[in-house]
Design a protein around this motif. Structure first.
Motif, PDB file in Angstrom:
ATOM      1  N   LEU A 261      49.054  -0.212  -1.318  1.00 47.93           N
ATOM      2  CA  LEU A 261      50.410  -0.659  -1.640  1.00 47.93           C
ATOM      3  C   LEU A 261      50.987  -1.456  -0.461  1.00 47.93           C
ATOM      4  CD1 LEU A 261      51.820   2.703  -3.069  1.00 47.93           C
ATOM      5  CD2 LEU A 261      50.568   0.924  -4.278  1.00 47.93           C
ATOM      6  N   THR A 262      51.612  -2.587  -0.747  1.00 44.44           N
ATOM      7  CA  THR A 262      52.327  -3.369   0.282  1.00 44.44           C
ATOM      8  C   THR A 262      53.822  -3.252  -0.005  1.00 44.44           C
ATOM      9  OG1 THR A 262      50.491  -4.917   0.493  1.00 44.44           O
ATOM     10  CG2 THR A 262      52.654  -5.620   1.346  1.00 44.44           C
ATOM     11  N   VAL A 263      54.557  -2.610   0.932  1.00 48.06           N
ATOM     12  CA  VAL A 263      56.002  -2.370   0.770  1.00 48.06           C
ATOM     13  C   VAL A 263      56.759  -3.305   1.722  1.00 48.06           C
ATOM     14  CG1 VAL A 263      57.879  -0.694   0.941  1.00 48.06           C
ATOM     15  CG2 VAL A 263      55.601   0.011   0.116  1.00 48.06           C
ATOM     16  N   ILE A 264      57.740  -4.029   1.176  1.00 46.56           N
ATOM     17  CA  ILE A 264      58.607  -4.906   1.967  1.00 46.56           C
ATOM     18  C   ILE A 264      59.914  -4.178   2.258  1.00 46.56           C
ATOM     19  CG2 ILE A 264      59.882  -7.079   2.017  1.00 46.56           C
ATOM     20  CD1 ILE A 264      56.911  -7.422   2.273  1.00 46.56           C
TER      21      ILE A 264
ATOM     22  N   ALA B 244      50.447  -4.096  -5.181  1.00 46.74           N
ATOM     23  CA  ALA B 244      49.869  -2.760  -5.400  1.00 46.74           C
ATOM     24  C   ALA B 244      48.585  -2.929  -6.205  1.00 46.74           C
ATOM     25  CB  ALA B 244      50.848  -1.842  -6.139  1.00 46.74           C
ATOM     26  N   THR B 245      47.648  -2.033  -5.922  1.00 45.72           N
ATOM     27  CA  THR B 245      46.402  -2.031  -6.697  1.00 45.72           C
ATOM     28  C   THR B 245      46.693  -1.783  -8.168  1.00 45.72           C
ATOM     29  OG1 THR B 245      45.247  -1.206  -4.749  1.00 45.72           O
ATOM     30  CG2 THR B 245      44.105  -0.995  -6.873  1.00 45.72           C
ATOM     31  N   ASP B 246      47.603  -0.878  -8.418  1.00 43.97           N
ATOM     32  CA  ASP B 246      48.014  -0.581  -9.798  1.00 43.97           C
ATOM     33  C   ASP B 246      49.526  -0.446  -9.780  1.00 43.97           C
ATOM     34  OD1 ASP B 246      48.414   0.164 -12.361  1.00 43.97           O
ATOM     35  OD2 ASP B 246      47.073   1.906 -12.326  1.00 43.97           O
ATOM     36  N   ARG B 247      50.246  -1.514 -10.216  1.00 43.71           N
ATOM     37  CA  ARG B 247      51.702  -1.491 -10.193  1.00 43.71           C
ATOM     38  C   ARG B 247      52.265  -0.490 -11.192  1.00 43.71           C
ATOM     39  NH1 ARG B 247      55.272  -4.782  -8.036  1.00 43.71           N
ATOM     40  NH2 ARG B 247      54.591  -6.461  -6.665  1.00 43.71           N
ATOM     41  N   ALA B 248      51.479  -0.140 -12.170  1.00 45.29           N
ATOM     42  CA  ALA B 248      51.981   0.789 -13.193  1.00 45.29           C
ATOM     43  C   ALA B 248      51.929   2.234 -12.737  1.00 45.29           C
ATOM     44  CB  ALA B 248      51.188   0.621 -14.488  1.00 45.29           C
ATOM     45  N   LEU B 249      51.353   2.486 -11.567  1.00 49.62           N
ATOM     46  CA  LEU B 249      51.195   3.875 -11.127  1.00 49.62           C
ATOM     47  C   LEU B 249      52.266   4.288 -10.123  1.00 49.62           C
ATOM     48  CD1 LEU B 249      49.529   6.454 -11.205  1.00 49.62           C
ATOM     49  CD2 LEU B 249      48.034   5.474  -9.422  1.00 49.62           C
TER      50      LEU B 249
ATOM     51  N   GLN C 168      51.502   9.721 -15.257  1.00 44.56           N
ATOM     52  CA  GLN C 168      50.534  10.765 -14.979  1.00 44.56           C
ATOM     53  C   GLN C 168      49.245  10.133 -14.447  1.00 44.56           C
ATOM     54  OE1 GLN C 168      51.048  14.151 -15.482  1.00 44.56           O
ATOM     55  NE2 GLN C 168      49.128  14.452 -14.370  1.00 44.56           N
ATOM     56  N   VAL C 169      48.705  10.671 -13.347  1.00 44.59           N
ATOM     57  CA  VAL C 169      47.438  10.206 -12.803  1.00 44.59           C
ATOM     58  C   VAL C 169      46.298  10.656 -13.720  1.00 44.59           C
ATOM     59  CG1 VAL C 169      45.892  10.232 -10.815  1.00 44.59           C
ATOM     60  CG2 VAL C 169      48.382  10.309 -10.482  1.00 44.59           C
ATOM     61  N   ASN C 170      45.370   9.747 -13.988  1.00 46.05           N
ATOM     62  CA  ASN C 170      44.226  10.108 -14.843  1.00 46.05           C
ATOM     63  C   ASN C 170      42.924   9.772 -14.136  1.00 46.05           C
ATOM     64  OD1 ASN C 170      43.754   7.302 -15.250  1.00 46.05           O
ATOM     65  ND2 ASN C 170      45.415   7.299 -16.776  1.00 46.05           N
ATOM     66  N   ASP C 171      41.823  10.109 -14.766  1.00 48.55           N
ATOM     67  CA  ASP C 171      40.516   9.957 -14.138  1.00 48.55           C
ATOM     68  C   ASP C 171      40.109   8.500 -14.002  1.00 48.55           C
ATOM     69  OD1 ASP C 171      40.379  12.651 -13.990  1.00 48.55           O
ATOM     70  OD2 ASP C 171      39.227  12.890 -15.853  1.00 48.55           O
ATOM     71  N   LYS C 172      40.740   7.649 -14.799  1.00 48.17           N
ATOM     72  CA  LYS C 172      40.382   6.251 -14.728  1.00 48.17           C
ATOM     73  C   LYS C 172      40.983   5.544 -13.518  1.00 48.17           C
ATOM     74  CE  LYS C 172      39.906   5.744 -19.742  1.00 48.17           C
ATOM     75  NZ  LYS C 172      40.359   5.000 -20.948  1.00 48.17           N
ATOM     76  N   ASP C 173      41.970   6.129 -12.911  1.00 48.73           N
ATOM     77  CA  ASP C 173      42.604   5.496 -11.745  1.00 48.73           C
ATOM     78  C   ASP C 173      41.646   5.468 -10.569  1.00 48.73           C
ATOM     79  OD1 ASP C 173      45.046   5.032 -13.025  1.00 48.73           O
ATOM     80  OD2 ASP C 173      45.762   7.060 -12.569  1.00 48.73           O
ATOM     81  N   ALA C 174      41.644   4.317  -9.865  1.00 48.04           N
ATOM     82  CA  ALA C 174      40.755   4.167  -8.711  1.00 48.04           C
ATOM     83  C   ALA C 174      41.170   5.125  -7.605  1.00 48.04           C
ATOM     84  CB  ALA C 174      40.813   2.736  -8.195  1.00 48.04           C
ATOM     85  N   VAL C 175      40.134   5.540  -6.859  1.00 50.42           N
ATOM     86  CA  VAL C 175      40.420   6.485  -5.766  1.00 50.42           C
ATOM     87  C   VAL C 175      41.283   5.802  -4.703  1.00 50.42           C
ATOM     88  CG1 VAL C 175      39.378   7.886  -3.940  1.00 50.42           C
ATOM     89  CG2 VAL C 175      38.322   7.783  -6.216  1.00 50.42           C
TER      90      VAL C 175
ATOM     91  N   VAL D 175      46.699   4.782  -0.287  1.00 47.15           N
ATOM     92  CA  VAL D 175      46.812   6.021  -1.073  1.00 47.15           C
ATOM     93  C   VAL D 175      45.425   6.363  -1.628  1.00 47.15           C
ATOM     94  CG1 VAL D 175      47.895   7.144  -3.042  1.00 47.15           C
ATOM     95  CG2 VAL D 175      49.186   5.470  -1.659  1.00 47.15           C
ATOM     96  N   ALA D 176      45.026   7.592  -1.435  1.00 47.74           N
ATOM     97  CA  ALA D 176      43.748   8.072  -1.971  1.00 47.74           C
ATOM     98  C   ALA D 176      44.030   9.003  -3.143  1.00 47.74           C
ATOM     99  CB  ALA D 176      42.951   8.795  -0.902  1.00 47.74           C
ATOM    100  N   VAL D 177      43.559   8.611  -4.303  1.00 49.63           N
ATOM    101  CA  VAL D 177      43.725   9.447  -5.504  1.00 49.63           C
ATOM    102  C   VAL D 177      42.467  10.292  -5.622  1.00 49.63           C
ATOM    103  CG1 VAL D 177      44.123   9.470  -7.977  1.00 49.63           C
ATOM    104  CG2 VAL D 177      45.151   7.666  -6.544  1.00 49.63           C
TER     105      VAL D 177
END
Length: 797
Positions: A621-624, A590-595, A610-617, A641-643
């Protein structure tokens, strides 16, 4: 199988003794009403009670012949009538006949005396009427051929007196009829002649020598004329029977009495002995009641003067049970079929017991708990017959002990053991070990794999018990079951004919028949169920999100999304079953595993903070998706995923998603290929257009200079309405432009969720038409076609 039939008849023949060997006795086949062929097929044979056979059967002619010379006197002695008793037996079926051959006496024996001469010493004082017992003659013949009379010569001083005895014999006495005179004649010689009544008449003689003594005028006199004695046949040697006594009134040597046994015609002198001095009669050897039960001992008392007297001892021998029954098998069957009816004869045998009375009465029995019965066929003949149904499967062989006992005390018995084999008939069908079978096989098996074995047993024997296995015709989903499995005819092993796929067929059932080798054959069948077990041979298949070859699917998450916001759900299936189809979901990259997180069981992708402004748009995610098989199989799915809160923001970011290194390499290859194809098509079109224009021009020149009527040519889909040319086709273009359209063109689909964006990375720099555009040469309203139309209108004018 042999069958006994009661005695059909009895035939009696009469023949003289001393017939030569091979002489005809009688036509037994004719007299019994039998066919000669029956004698052969029935294996006719003669049974006699003793070991010697005097009569033989000629099976070819059906007659009885003399086998050995018959001497009546040797066989029967003085017994009358004299007869040989024969039994004739036949087999298949068993028949039994009694034949009696009477032996008639012929005058072949002359009367004879045991002694050639008999000496008497008679006192001259012997009184008139004095009796002198002479030796009796012996004639082995009987009846008229036997001894008939005696004569004594000369008869000057003596005459003959015959006295009948109880046993039919005659007592011979010489009676003094004239006084003797020693001084006149000291010695007398007489001839005693015995004659029979045969023709010709035979005779025998004995000399009677008489010495005349001085006076001894008193003869011994027995105290009893008849003595009666009873003795058992088992009495030992030396047993005293009785003591006879005779008294002589004379004195001295003339009064001394001596005793002697005078029997000459029988074996009395060898069986009994008498003390000459005291008259004690004793047994000299053992008796046998079965040979003779009655004896008469003639005892003579004589003094020194030659005077005698005689008496008789009557000995009655009593029977004791000293003979055990004798069993003689006449006909027997060694093997009998198990389907033989009750009452079938197995064996016929004869039982002899020479004892008399109760000691000679015989009963025969067999042990209990056997399906057989003893029957009395006739006197002294017994038969062993079946008493109930036989079953070879319960007992294939019987050892039957036949015990014959007499009724004496103590009882004597003898036994014989008969071995009888029970032959098999096909009366038992094969029986499977189980009422039904269920077997399991794992899918993807190799063809010809042995699945399991059915087993049937047949209680019969040999060929009747040989079991063959047959796959009964049936179908599974319209396909013959023989294309799925096969059965080994000999061993019952079931093999797989093909490789099974659990996803196509879960199981099937069929029937196997077990058939024995009897005639007619018997069979039984059993149901076999084959259960195909799943193997983890299919990986999970992701149904959502759909992975397209050229488009990127992105899920939009607003920046105001709370914790636990459902982004999307990965939907996957596994065509396997059981634990092989249990799916679990894991977040691999995942680009951000914490999200984000993925539900282990349900595949739901949710935010974990919580999604914040610092999260990349753009988030990738790679799901097995992994199943629970051994070994496990898995599939991977990429979720974009587009934030963002708006589409323009999403579009500006996601154009870079498709321009990674791998995509750029592929794009370069496809661009070069497309350029080459387009160049080739362009050159081809130019050549074709020029060629068509030259051809049309030459054709129009030819038509213009000719005098033939001009037939206008109307190109396809040409329409001339009211003299005005029109183009029927309207070209519609739908153009959607966005910001930064120099990089790509996008087309929005009408279906799907409103926060799903489909990007087409292949369209860069040009706008795509929703409706595909045809080649200019294929369009009927192309500029080239308009020019053709104008040309033909000018020609028409």
């Amino acid at each position: 199988m042999k069958t006994v039939i009661s005695v059909f008849g009895q035939v009696t023949y009469s023949i003289p003794e001393e017939m030569s060997k091979g002489s005809l006795v009688g036509n037994i086949a004719q007299d019994l009403g039998l066919d000669v062929k029956r004698l052969k097929s029935g294996k006719a044979r003669i049974y006699t009670g003793d070991n010697k056979e005097y009569i033989e059967l000629n099976k070819d002619k059906g007659i009885l012949l003399v086998k050995e010379r018959i001497d009546r006197e040797t066989l029967f002695g003085q017994t009358t009538p004299c007869a040989l008793h024969l039994q004739i037996t036949l087999e298949d079926p068993i028949e039994f006949y009694t034949v009696t051959v009477e032996i008639n006496d012929i005058n072949d024996n002359a009367p004879s005396f045991k002694k050639e001469e008999m000496k008497f010493r008679i006192s001259e004082s012997a009184v008139i009427g004095a009796k002198f017992v002479l030796e009796r003659a012996m004639d082995l013949d009987v009846g008229v051929n036997g001894l008939q009379g005696y004569t004594l010569k000369p008869t000057d001083n003596f005459n003959l007196k015959l006295q009948n005895q109880q046993d039919g014999s005659k007592k011979v006495e010489m009676v003094l009829q004239k006084h003797l005179d020693r001084e006149a004649q000291e010695h007398l010689s007489l001839i005693l002649t015995a004659t029979d009544g045969g023709d010709p008449q035979l005779s025998g003689t004995m000399r009677v020598e008489i010495s005349v003594l001085d006076a001894n005028d008193n003869a011994p006199v027995f105290t009893q004329e008849v003595y009666k004695v009873t003795i058992t046949e088992t009495a030992p040697k030396g047993t005293i029977l009785c003591t006879v006594s005779a008294v002589d009134a004379d004195q001295g040597s003339n009064g001394k009495v001596s005793y002697s046994i005078t029997n000459t015609l029988d074996d009395v002198p060898s069986l009994f002995q008498i003390d000459e001095e005291n008259g004690l009669v004793a047994l000299s050897r053992k008796l046998d009641y079965e040979k003779t039960s009655h004896y008469e001992i003639h005892v003579q008392a004589s003094d020194d003067g030659g005077l005698t007297d005689s008496c008789k001892i009557v000995v009655e021998v009593t029977d004791t049970n000293d003979n055990q029954p004798s069993i003689n098998i006449m006909s027997k069957t060694n093997s009998i079929s198990e389907n033989s009816i009750s009452g079938t004869v197995v064996t016929i045998f004869n039982v002899e017991d020479p004892d008399s009375g109760e000691n000679g009465k015989v009963t025969c029995n067999i042990e209990d708990h056997v399906p057989f019965l003893m029957k009395t066929t006739s006197n002294k003949f017994f038969s062993l017959v079946t008493d109930s149904d036989l079953d070879r499967e319960r007992a294939s062989e019987y050892n039957i002990t036949v015990t014959c006992s007499d009724e004496g005390v103590p009882s004597l018995s003898s036994s014989v053991t008969l071995t009888l084999q029970i032959s098999d008939v096909n009366d038992n069908a094969p029986v499977f070990e189980r009422s039904s079978y269920e077997a399991y096989i794992v899918e993807n098996n190799t063809p010809s794999l042995s699945i399991f074995t059915v087993k049937a047993r047949d209680a019969d024997w040999n060929q009747n018990a040989r079991v063959s296995y047959i796959l009964e015709d049936s179908s599974v989903n319209g396909v013959p079951v023989s294309s799925y499995v096969s059965v080994s005819a000999d061993s019952g092993v079931i093999h797989a004919v093909r490789s099974f796929d659990y996803e196509q067929i879960k199981g099937f059932q069929f029937r196997v028949k077990a058939q024995d080798g009897g005639s007619p054959p018997l069979s039984s069948n059993v149901t076999v169920k084959i259960v195909i077990q799943d193997q983890n041979d299919n990986p999970p298949q992701v149904l959502y999100p759909v992975q397209t070859g050229g488009s990127v699917v992105a899920e939009m998450v607003p920046r105001a999304a709370d914790v636990g916001y459902l982004v999307t759900k990965v939907v996957a299936v596994d065509v396997d079953s059981g634990q092989n189809a249990w799916l679990s979901y894991k977040l691999q990259k995942a680009t951000d595993r914490a999200l984000f997180e993925v539900g282990l069981q349900n595949g739901e992708i949710r935010t974990i903070r919580q999604v914040n402004d610092k999260d990349a748009v753009k988030q990738r995610l790679t799901v097995i998706v992994e199943d629970n098989g051994q070994p496990s199989r898995s599939a991977a799915v990429i979720v974009n995923v587009a934030v963002a809160d708006s589409f323009p923001e999403v579009l500006s970011e996601f154009t870079d998603f498709t321009h990674d290194k791998e995509y750029n390499d592929n794009l370069t290859f496809y661009l070069v290929l497309a350029l080459a194809v387009v160049s080739f098509l362009f050159i081809t079109c130019v050549v074709v257009i020029i060629s068509v224009k030259i051809y049309r021009w030459r054709q129009s020149r030819t038509l213009f200079h000719s005098n033939l009527p001009v037939i206008p040519y109307y190109p396809p889909r040409y329409s001339d309405t009211l003299g005005t040319g029109t183009l029927q086709h309207v070209y519609n273009y739908e153009v959607c432009r966005t910001t930064d359209s120099r990089k790509s063109d996008c087309k929005f689909g009408g279906a799907g969720s409103q926060n799903v964006l489909i990007m087409d990375p292949s369209s860069t720099g040009t706008m795509q038409r929703i409706q595909s555009e045809k080649s200019i040469l294929d369009e009927p309203d192309s500029p080239l076609e308009v020019r053709k139309l104008q040309h033909f209108k000018s020609v028409k004018r």
